[in-house]
Design a protein around this motif. Sequence first.
Motif, mmCIF file in Angstrom:
data_model
loop_
_atom_site.group_PDB
_atom_site.id
_atom_site.type_symbol
_atom_site.label_atom_id
_atom_site.label_comp_id
_atom_site.label_asym_id
_atom_site.label_seq_id
_atom_site.Cartn_x
_atom_site.Cartn_y
_atom_site.Cartn_z
ATOM 1 N N CYS A 151 3.698 11.579 18.865
ATOM 2 C CA CYS A 151 3.894 10.146 18.673
ATOM 3 C C CYS A 151 4.596 9.518 19.860
ATOM 4 C CB CYS A 151 4.707 9.875 17.384
ATOM 5 S SG CYS A 151 3.939 10.514 15.895
ATOM 6 N N SER A 152 4.214 10.006 21.082
ATOM 7 C CA SER A 152 4.870 9.487 22.269
ATOM 8 C C SER A 152 4.441 8.060 22.586
ATOM 9 C CB SER A 152 4.576 10.398 23.463
ATOM 10 O OG SER A 152 3.175 10.496 23.654
ATOM 11 N N ASP A 153 3.353 7.601 21.959
ATOM 12 C CA ASP A 153 2.888 6.257 22.239
ATOM 13 C C ASP A 153 3.607 5.199 21.424
ATOM 14 O OD1 ASP A 153 1.868 7.310 19.942
ATOM 15 O OD2 ASP A 153 -0.070 6.278 20.088
ATOM 16 N N ARG A 154 4.477 5.588 20.489
ATOM 17 C CA ARG A 154 5.207 4.604 19.688
ATOM 18 C C ARG A 154 6.249 3.911 20.556
ATOM 19 N NH1 ARG A 154 7.229 6.724 13.975
ATOM 20 N NH2 ARG A 154 7.943 4.552 14.023
ATOM 21 N N PRO A 155 6.408 2.588 20.418
ATOM 22 C CA PRO A 155 7.383 1.873 21.261
ATOM 23 C C PRO A 155 8.820 2.224 20.863
ATOM 24 C CG PRO A 155 6.454 0.397 19.610
ATOM 25 C CD PRO A 155 5.676 1.681 19.510
ATOM 26 N N ILE A 156 9.671 2.276 21.863
ATOM 27 C CA ILE A 156 11.090 2.567 21.653
ATOM 28 C C ILE A 156 11.848 1.236 21.578
ATOM 29 C CG2 ILE A 156 13.136 3.698 22.586
ATOM 30 C CD1 ILE A 156 11.295 5.641 24.036
ATOM 31 N N LEU A 157 12.505 0.990 20.441
ATOM 32 C CA LEU A 157 13.248 -0.267 20.275
ATOM 33 C C LEU A 157 14.485 -0.283 21.168
ATOM 34 C CD1 LEU A 157 13.026 -0.695 16.401
ATOM 35 C CD2 LEU A 157 11.487 -1.576 18.166
ATOM 36 N N TYR A 158 15.262 0.774 21.107
ATOM 37 C CA TYR A 158 16.455 0.925 21.939
ATOM 38 C C TYR A 158 16.904 2.379 21.834
ATOM 39 C CZ TYR A 158 18.527 0.056 17.323
ATOM 40 O OH TYR A 158 18.842 0.084 16.000
ATOM 41 N N GLN A 159 17.922 2.731 22.561
ATOM 42 C CA GLN A 159 18.433 4.092 22.566
ATOM 43 C C GLN A 159 19.875 4.117 22.048
ATOM 44 O OE1 GLN A 159 17.807 5.439 26.644
ATOM 45 N NE2 GLN A 159 16.104 6.724 25.954
ATOM 46 N N MET A 160 20.235 5.258 21.471
ATOM 47 C CA MET A 160 21.598 5.464 20.955
ATOM 48 C C MET A 160 22.095 6.829 21.418
ATOM 49 S SD MET A 160 21.386 3.916 17.076
ATOM 50 C CE MET A 160 23.167 3.702 16.967
ATOM 51 N N ILE A 161 23.406 6.965 21.469
ATOM 52 C CA ILE A 161 24.046 8.228 21.847
ATOM 53 C C ILE A 161 24.717 8.811 20.616
ATOM 54 C CG2 ILE A 161 25.700 9.351 23.374
ATOM 55 C CD1 ILE A 161 23.287 8.142 24.796
ATOM 56 N N ALA A 162 24.450 10.081 20.318
ATOM 57 C CA ALA A 162 25.030 10.734 19.139
ATOM 58 C C ALA A 162 26.529 10.962 19.344
ATOM 59 C CB ALA A 162 24.319 12.055 18.858
ATOM 60 N N GLU A 163 27.309 10.442 18.416
ATOM 61 C CA GLU A 163 28.766 10.655 18.453
ATOM 62 C C GLU A 163 29.164 11.928 17.721
ATOM 63 O OE1 GLU A 163 30.593 6.985 16.989
ATOM 64 O OE2 GLU A 163 31.538 6.840 18.955
ATOM 65 N N TYR A 164 28.353 12.351 16.760
ATOM 66 C CA TYR A 164 28.667 13.530 15.957
ATOM 67 C C TYR A 164 27.410 14.385 15.810
ATOM 68 C CZ TYR A 164 32.210 10.121 14.594
ATOM 69 O OH TYR A 164 33.179 9.150 14.595
ATOM 70 N N ARG A 165 27.621 15.623 15.462
ATOM 71 C CA ARG A 165 26.506 16.525 15.168
ATOM 72 C C ARG A 165 25.963 16.209 13.774
ATOM 73 N NH1 ARG A 165 24.654 21.773 16.165
ATOM 74 N NH2 ARG A 165 23.879 22.838 14.314
ATOM 75 N N TYR A 166 24.662 16.182 13.637
ATOM 76 C CA TYR A 166 24.037 15.947 12.333
ATOM 77 C C TYR A 166 23.017 17.051 12.063
ATOM 78 C CZ TYR A 166 21.478 13.790 8.504
ATOM 79 O OH TYR A 166 20.895 13.546 7.298
ATOM 80 N N THR A 167 23.222 17.767 10.953
ATOM 81 C CA THR A 167 22.322 18.838 10.541
ATOM 82 C C THR A 167 21.385 18.302 9.474
ATOM 83 O OG1 THR A 167 24.040 20.476 10.995
ATOM 84 C CG2 THR A 167 22.188 21.171 9.618
#
Length: 517
Positions: A449-465
């Motif tokens: 799904c690389s053709d889907r548009p990216i709205l914006y980017q975020m940086i992970a502050e915590y680990r999420y499992t």
Amino acid sequence: MAYRDLVRGWHEGVLAVDKGDWESALKIFSSIEEPSARICFNIGCVHLLTGNLEGAMQAFDKTVTKDNRLAVGFFQRGFVCLQLDKYEEALFDSRMALTLLRYNPFIDYKQLGLRHMLYAWEVLYNIAAAQCRLGQWQEAKITLENAIIQRPEGRTGSLDLALKRIQEHLFLEPMQIPLGELFRPRKKEVEQLDSKDFLGKPQVISSVIPNDEYIGFEPLRPQTKGFYKPSADAVRDCDSGYYRVLSHYYPKDSEEVALKASSLVFVLTKDTDGWATAIHNGQKLCIPTFLLEPVHAPKADKWKIDNGIPLPPDKVPPSRPHLKQKDKQQPGSTEGEGINADDANSQTNFMQVPPSPKEASFTVDGTILLKVHCSYTIEVQVREALSLSDLRSLLKEKFCQDAEHGKLSYRHSSSGELIAVSGEEDLGKMWQQVIGGKLTLWCQGPDSCSDRPILYQMIAEYRYTAEGPEDLEFNEGDTLDILAEVNEDWLEGRCNGKIGIFPKCFAVRASMDPAQP
């Protein structure tokens, strides 16, 4: 200092004042850490009782500093200033006390613990006394006339006499709070300082121990066969303990228990007539003392005690690792990768995959729990490290045809970097990253799904499992491409070639958005 300790010291200081022990009262009040304005007021009043005007002045200074709305504090400090010939300061404090009365005829300090009512005419009287000493006789006359207007019934004679003294240019003696009156703690708070026994004294209703007078609390001890040991407080006879029966004993009374040779009993008491009171199998009986031989207390085998619960089929723990339920994650959690065994949405499967003897070239001791992130997340248990062909066959079976040719990668245990698996050599290094019998693998299919548009980017502050197949798993510091906003709390994003949803509170928005030019 805890409020309970403050109330205790406050109460003890007041009791010392009531007894006339000024030195002890000052010592107790001064030992209170961070005293309140009322405690400082009490210290000043005790100094007045001892005649220490300088000490009283310092205490009342602290009083009005801690509470600049306490009119009675300014009133007392004004009285001390008059005694120390500080007439200007006395006039200022008396006027401050009158201002804090806010045109009220009096202030009742009973609710604050001081059994005194400060009247406006008393404050005016002290103002007139200070004006007299400053030679302001006309102002003192006007002030005292105002005090006469606000005077209560029964005070007419004393104020008329004071007005006459002013007309004759004679000084007035200032007024103060009655000696011995202090701020006292509330009665209910003092009563709660002592512990109360709401249950009362327990009594022994029934006991297998004769003359049992033990009145305490102890955990229940089930009476198992052959073992009985009451608490030390319940046994007071020095002859109490375990004994072995030397020969068969058949009591004459059929209601008593018959004992076989070598049986163990617990003796409670021994009487002078040659008989002992003992416990056997939870029942009390009498037995001749010559048939008993003292022995050490036996050690109960926890697997042999008959508690009504059937024993497990095997005492040795199984070799297969137990699945532990993972607690609900919160932001900031740093726990390792867990396995949610009770989640109904979890796509957990366990499969024993025998390795091919021709193609498998890497082995790891024990079983491996392989966690694979692709279009969703699964967990597969394998006995040994798989070759690349067997691993891709497994992915094809568990996911789809595209997963067999997808890009494989794993996270290095030291650097945390995702490393691609392109051949048998990379695969061997991957199996060396097994820690605690667990390994996590990412599989990125051709349709990422690389053709889907990216709205914006975020940086992970915590680990999420990931807790479910639809979740996106990432580590702290990973860059997340946001593809959609599910709602106010959840986002859909992409990280490390995998797409899924995650809680918004686990990441912060990056400073530069790729959607912006």
